[in-house]
Design an enzyme around this catalytic site. Structure first.
Site, short mmCIF file in Angstrom:
data_model
loop_
_atom_site.label_atom_id
_atom_site.label_comp_id
_atom_site.label_asym_id
_atom_site.label_seq_id
_atom_site.Cartn_x
_atom_site.Cartn_y
_atom_site.Cartn_z
N GLY A 246 0.85 -1.19 0.00
CA GLY A 246 0.00 0.00 0.00
C GLY A 246 0.88 1.23 0.00
N CYS A 249 3.41 5.05 -2.91
CA CYS A 249 4.30 4.78 -4.05
C CYS A 249 3.90 3.55 -4.86
CB CYS A 249 5.74 4.63 -3.55
SG CYS A 249 6.43 6.16 -2.89
#
Length: 456
Positions: A246, A249
């Protein structure tokens, strides 16, 4: 990333001005109060504020005019179709172009689509009418939760530019670091960032797919991953099975790279599989709870951890958001605790009852789910947790406990890829006054009891 970069460069002895268009954020930073949680950063900011090497402003003229280097470190969120949204890069570049000095070097720090370096040069030339300025791509490789350490001890510095002199000047800024410095062209530097993040995301999805197979075949992914990681060609990093990746990025970068590939006529099948596997990991939790309880309507489910990873309060693309939404669709009531992210999480999940500690979450819950592997959760008083739960059900989304030890403590425990067979269903057959009800069908379990292996 911008704040860490500015504070660390100041700590190296440079004079740094950090600019943001959010005046409230700037006022807080001027007082040494951080808008984010990042270990070690607050001390760094305050030390350099006090030394006079670091300041904060909303004034482009003050920040850009006298600077030798201008780092663009703005957000690049995902658009509707997975493309990288460039409005912040464009607006920041236009403002920089109005005040930039004649010999200033522009450094792209944000993760941007391939070719953005050329775009930035074109925008600045259009705004001020001068010859194209030197633009250097300097992608960041900072992990949230250890960003200060990553900046000060980098694996490598990547610089891309059509102007070798400008790239070497930026390299000189990093001369204090004992690491390889790669100088290449703009587009190659920009691609290094996307390729790196996509590969790491692929490792996570790969190990999660292997974990799913381990559960069916009776193998333990923790041992499998260790055996894989000892191979020098593979290495041990990013082989932890769990609820997937998650944050700010990996999700957007994998999606953006797939979008760029498709836009240019390629078929990014592997990247799409990486994203699909990651999405499926969050659904696995709800599937396991359904195996145990059947309907989740009216069940109280406790969540331990909300941020997308430990040592940060970042809720962007956190697994907790999707798990919460899925459980609410099933009619479950939710309680949660996180050491740092509660205030940021509260408006994102208003239907969740936020608690002050893990034991308050466990109290009266039908099941407990570990979402984020905070160290605090590894030190829980597990007998106390078991006594507080309505049923001793613990779904370990990050594999922080050992199945056999949890079984010996009386938990109905399920990890990710630990070689466990499908869970047997629970029948509510006990009441406070009447004792156990005689009921045919699936195995029965009293509140606080255990199914035991021979009854599974």
């Amino acid at each position: 990333m911008g704040l860490v970069t500015g504070a660390c460069f100041a700590d190296l002895g440079n004079q740094v001005t950090c600019l943001d268009i959010n005046s409230e954020k700037v006022e807080r930073l001027q007082r040494g109060t951080l808008p984010i949680y990042e270990p070690g950063l607050e001390e760094l900011v305050r030390r350099n504020l006090q030394a006079g090497r670091l300041c904060f402003t909303t004034d482009y003229c003050q920040a850009v005019g006298p600077s030798d280097f201008v780092f663009i470190a703005v957000d690049t969120p995902s658009g509707v179709h997975g493309e990288t949204e460039m409005r912040f890069v464009r607006s920041a570049t236009e403002m920089v172009g109005r005040y930039i000095g004649e010999n200033t070097i522009i450094v792209n720090k944000s993760t941007v689509p391939i070719g953005t370096g050329d775009l930035v040069a074109q925008i600045i030339q259009r705004v001020n009418g001068h010859e194209p300025y030197a633009v250097v791509s300097n992608p960041e490789f900072l992990r949230e939760g250890s960003a200060v350490s990553d900046f000060m001890h980098p694996d490598r510095i990547v610089l891309g530019s059509g102007n070798r002199t400008a790239a070497e000047a930026v390299a000189q800024l990093h001369s204090a670091f004992n690491c390889p410095i790669i100088i290449t062209d703009l587009r190659t530097a920009e691609m290094i960032k996307y390729a790196s993040n996509a590969f790491l995301a692929a490792r996570i999805s790969f190990v999660n797919e292997i974990a799913a197979i381990c559960d069916e075949l009776g193998a333990d992914i923790k041992v499998v991953a260790r055996g894989m990681g000892l191979d020098k060609r593979i290495g041990p990093f990013y082989l932890e099975a769990g609820l997937g990746y998650g944050g700010s990025c990996f999700p957007k970068d994998v999606q953006a790279l797939a979008n760029m590939a498709a836009t240019h006529g390629r078929h990014p099948q592997l990247l799409r599989a990486v994203m699909n596997i990651n999405r499926d990991q969050r659904r696995l939790i709800v599937h396991r709870l359904r195996q145990l309880f059947g309907s989740l309507e009216g069940r109280t489910i406790g969540l331990l951890g909300l941020s997308f990873k430990p040592n940060t309060d970042d809720m962007r693309e956190a697994a907790s958001l999707e798990v919460t939404a899925l459980l609410r669709q099933e009619g479950a009531r939710l309680k949660a605790y996180d050491p740092e992210a509660i205030e940021l999480a509260r408006p994102l999940m208003p239907e969740v009852s936020m608690c002050s500690d893990p034991y308050q979450v466990a109290s009266g819950s039908d099941a407990l789910i570990i979402i984020t592997e905070w160290n605090e959760f590894k030190q829980l008083n597990l007998p106390r947790v078991r006594s507080l739960l309505k049923y001793p059900v613990l779904i370990d989304g990050r594999n922080i406990f050992e199945p056999q030890a949890m079984k010996e403590l009386g938990f109905i425990y399920y990890g990710i890829g630990r070689g466990q067979k499908p869970l047997a269903p629970i029948v509510e057959a006990f009441s406070a006054s009447d004792g156990p009800a005689i009921e045919a069908g699936p195995p029965q379990i009293p509140p606080g009891g255990s199914l035991g292996e021979d009854r599974a």
